[in-house]
Motif scaffolding. Structure first.
Motif, PDB file in Angstrom:
ATOM      1  N   ASN A  80       0.863  -1.165   0.000  1.00 48.04           N
ATOM      2  CA  ASN A  80       0.000   0.000   0.000  1.00 48.04           C
ATOM      3  C   ASN A  80       0.907   1.225   0.000  1.00 48.04           C
ATOM      4  O   ASN A  80       1.907   1.254   0.711  1.00 48.04           O
ATOM      5  N   PHE A  96       1.554   5.582  -0.195  1.00 46.94           N
ATOM      6  CA  PHE A  96       1.031   6.849   0.309  1.00 46.94           C
ATOM      7  C   PHE A  96       1.936   7.998  -0.117  1.00 46.94           C
ATOM      8  O   PHE A  96       3.130   7.820  -0.314  1.00 46.94           O
ATOM      9  N   LYS A 117      -3.529   7.985  -1.331  1.00 46.50           N
ATOM     10  CA  LYS A 117      -3.088   6.632  -0.972  1.00 46.50           C
ATOM     11  C   LYS A 117      -3.568   5.653  -2.041  1.00 46.50           C
ATOM     12  O   LYS A 117      -4.597   5.881  -2.695  1.00 46.50           O
ATOM     13  N   PHE A 150      -4.408   1.528  -2.480  1.00 49.16           N
ATOM     14  CA  PHE A 150      -4.534   0.209  -1.872  1.00 49.16           C
ATOM     15  C   PHE A 150      -4.712  -0.861  -2.939  1.00 49.16           C
ATOM     16  O   PHE A 150      -4.088  -1.901  -2.899  1.00 49.16           O
ATOM     17  N   VAL A 193       3.604   0.625   3.043  1.00 48.43           N
ATOM     18  CA  VAL A 193       3.386  -0.394   4.052  1.00 48.43           C
ATOM     19  C   VAL A 193       3.026  -1.673   3.316  1.00 48.43           C
ATOM     20  O   VAL A 193       2.261  -1.651   2.369  1.00 48.43           O
ATOM     21  N   ASN A 194       3.632  -2.777   3.747  1.00 48.09           N
ATOM     22  CA  ASN A 194       3.316  -4.038   3.088  1.00 48.09           C
ATOM     23  C   ASN A 194       2.225  -4.773   3.857  1.00 48.09           C
ATOM     24  O   ASN A 194       1.935  -4.439   5.018  1.00 48.09           O
ATOM     25  N   ASN A 195       1.606  -5.714   3.212  1.00 52.74           N
ATOM     26  CA  ASN A 195       0.481  -6.404   3.832  1.00 52.74           C
ATOM     27  C   ASN A 195       0.895  -7.376   4.923  1.00 52.74           C
ATOM     28  O   ASN A 195       0.055  -8.010   5.548  1.00 52.74           O
ATOM     29  N   ALA A 196       2.205  -7.496   5.159  1.00 56.15           N
ATOM     30  CA  ALA A 196       2.674  -8.327   6.260  1.00 56.15           C
ATOM     31  C   ALA A 196       2.689  -7.564   7.575  1.00 56.15           C
ATOM     32  O   ALA A 196       2.858  -8.153   8.633  1.00 56.15           O
ATOM     33  N   GLY A 197       2.493  -6.268   7.506  1.00 55.84           N
ATOM     34  CA  GLY A 197       2.536  -5.480   8.720  1.00 55.84           C
ATOM     35  C   GLY A 197       1.803  -4.179   8.544  1.00 55.84           C
ATOM     36  O   GLY A 197       1.201  -3.914   7.512  1.00 55.84           O
ATOM     37  N   ASN A 198       1.815  -3.348   9.539  1.00 57.39           N
ATOM     38  CA  ASN A 198       1.154  -2.063   9.434  1.00 57.39           C
ATOM     39  C   ASN A 198       2.103  -0.936   9.783  1.00 57.39           C
ATOM     40  O   ASN A 198       1.716   0.061  10.364  1.00 57.39           O
ATOM     41  N   MET A 199       3.350  -1.092   9.412  1.00 56.28           N
ATOM     42  CA  MET A 199       4.366  -0.103   9.717  1.00 56.28           C
ATOM     43  C   MET A 199       4.680   0.705   8.472  1.00 56.28           C
ATOM     44  O   MET A 199       5.042   0.161   7.439  1.00 56.28           O
ATOM     45  N   LEU A 200       4.518   2.017   8.565  1.00 54.58           N
ATOM     46  CA  LEU A 200       4.846   2.916   7.464  1.00 54.58           C
ATOM     47  C   LEU A 200       6.349   3.118   7.380  1.00 54.58           C
ATOM     48  O   LEU A 200       6.992   3.446   8.379  1.00 54.58           O
ATOM     49  N   THR A 201       6.888   2.934   6.188  1.00 54.79           N
ATOM     50  CA  THR A 201       8.292   3.254   5.935  1.00 54.79           C
ATOM     51  C   THR A 201       8.323   4.438   4.986  1.00 54.79           C
ATOM     52  O   THR A 201       7.719   4.390   3.909  1.00 54.79           O
ATOM     53  N   PHE A 202       9.024   5.490   5.369  1.00 54.90           N
ATOM     54  CA  PHE A 202       9.051   6.729   4.602  1.00 54.90           C
ATOM     55  C   PHE A 202      10.309   6.833   3.749  1.00 54.90           C
ATOM     56  O   PHE A 202      11.378   6.324   4.102  1.00 54.90           O
ATOM     57  N   GLY A 203      10.169   7.544   2.637  1.00 57.97           N
ATOM     58  CA  GLY A 203      11.329   7.973   1.887  1.00 57.97           C
ATOM     59  C   GLY A 203      11.947   9.197   2.541  1.00 57.97           C
ATOM     60  O   GLY A 203      11.432   9.709   3.547  1.00 57.97           O
ATOM     61  N   TYR A 238       7.901   8.061  15.882  1.00 61.23           N
ATOM     62  CA  TYR A 238       8.851   8.231  14.794  1.00 61.23           C
ATOM     63  C   TYR A 238       9.856   9.329  15.176  1.00 61.23           C
ATOM     64  O   TYR A 238       9.519  10.276  15.867  1.00 61.23           O
ATOM     65  N   GLN A 260       6.546   0.699  17.930  1.00 59.49           N
ATOM     66  CA  GLN A 260       5.129   0.543  17.616  1.00 59.49           C
ATOM     67  C   GLN A 260       4.470  -0.230  18.748  1.00 59.49           C
ATOM     68  O   GLN A 260       4.947  -1.287  19.151  1.00 59.49           O
ATOM     69  N   PRO A 315      -2.476  -6.704  11.020  1.00 64.73           N
ATOM     70  CA  PRO A 315      -1.586  -6.455   9.889  1.00 64.73           C
ATOM     71  C   PRO A 315      -2.336  -6.051   8.639  1.00 64.73           C
ATOM     72  O   PRO A 315      -3.259  -6.699   8.215  1.00 64.73           O
ATOM     73  N   GLY A 316      -1.934  -4.988   8.080  1.00 65.14           N
ATOM     74  CA  GLY A 316      -2.515  -4.506   6.836  1.00 65.14           C
ATOM     75  C   GLY A 316      -3.821  -3.762   7.004  1.00 65.14           C
ATOM     76  O   GLY A 316      -4.316  -3.180   6.049  1.00 65.14           O
ATOM     77  N   TYR A 337      -3.636   6.255   9.671  1.00 62.71           N
ATOM     78  CA  TYR A 337      -2.508   6.869  10.345  1.00 62.71           C
ATOM     79  C   TYR A 337      -2.781   8.364  10.508  1.00 62.71           C
ATOM     80  O   TYR A 337      -2.983   9.062   9.531  1.00 62.71           O
TER      81      TYR A 337
END
Lengths: 113, 118
Positions: free
Chosen positions: A32, A34, A49, A51, A94-104, B35, B48, B100-101, B107
């Protein structure tokens, strides 16, 4: 681990110019995507976003982004920028394995009046 | 609905001192994130929480940083002792659920605490 690259660190445009900010991510599975914007002195706000479904996503303030899966890209576009678009723009995944946003790392846009 | 509240907005401390930041997420949001955003960089996840349990703290420098979320609501992030490189904006975010997901809709970020270590 997922990562996000924004290759343009600083962009300067004149009003009415067209905008395209690059974003590439690295993750082989379903993601996903954003775009967030941070105006001077303000908190991060969601622009748009993706999805699933139509890979062309429309967001607020005339922004849009296109998800190209084969290129692992999610570039942000706006046909005609305004001075008020001066801000920092962040792509995130964020990948579907988790809900953690990774930013550029962000792109700082300055629009000259 | 009210947003994510953070305090203080600004903090200046000397190196080796301790500091604490507070976050109150949106009511009912199960997941809370801290963050760190260093000037010129994108935000980096520190920790988290889901309710009052830690889901991921792999990027938290545990020798000096600690965080807790008592009763699954408010959270505090502490740095002790602070170093010059800890100067950054510390952002808190929350989202509705911890599955998850499933949190990708919600957010919401607070305005952050800007820490300067001198």
């Amino acid at each position: 681990a997922q990562s996000v690259s924004q290759h343009n660190h600083h962009v300067i445009l004149s009003e009415a110019a067209s905008l395209e900010l690059g974003c590439n991510y690295s993750y082989g599975g379903t993601v996903n995507l954003f775009w967030y914007v941070q105006y001077p002195g303000q908190h991060l706000q969601l622009l748009l976003k993706y999805f699933s479904g139509d890979p062309l996503v429309k967001g607020i303030k005339g922004f849009e982004a296109e998800f190209i899966k084969s290129k692992f890209s999610f570039n942000l576009r706006k046909p005609s920028v305004q001075w008020s678009d001066t801000a920092e723009y962040f792509c995130a995944v964020v990948n579907n394995a988790g809900n953690m946003l990774t930013f550029g790392g962000g792109t700082r846009l300055m629009v000259k009046p | 609905e009210a947003g994510v509240a953070q305090s203080p907005r600004y903090k200046i401390i000397e190196k080796r001192q301790s500091v604490a930041f507070w976050c109150n997420p949106i009511s009912g949001h199960a997941t809370l994130y801290w963050y760190q955003q260093i000037l010129g960089q994108g935000p980096k996840l520190l920790i988290q929480f889901q309710n009052n349990g830690v889901v991921d703290d792999s990027q938290l420098p545990k020798d000096r940083f600690s965080a807790e979320r008592l009763k699954g609501v408010d959270s505090t992030l502490k740095i002790q002792p602070a170093k010059l490189e800890d100067s950054a904006v510390y952002l808190c975010a929350s989202s509705p659920s911890g599955y998850p997901g499933a949190d990708t809709y919600g957010y919401t970020f607070g305005s952050g605490t800007r820490l300067t270590v001198v």
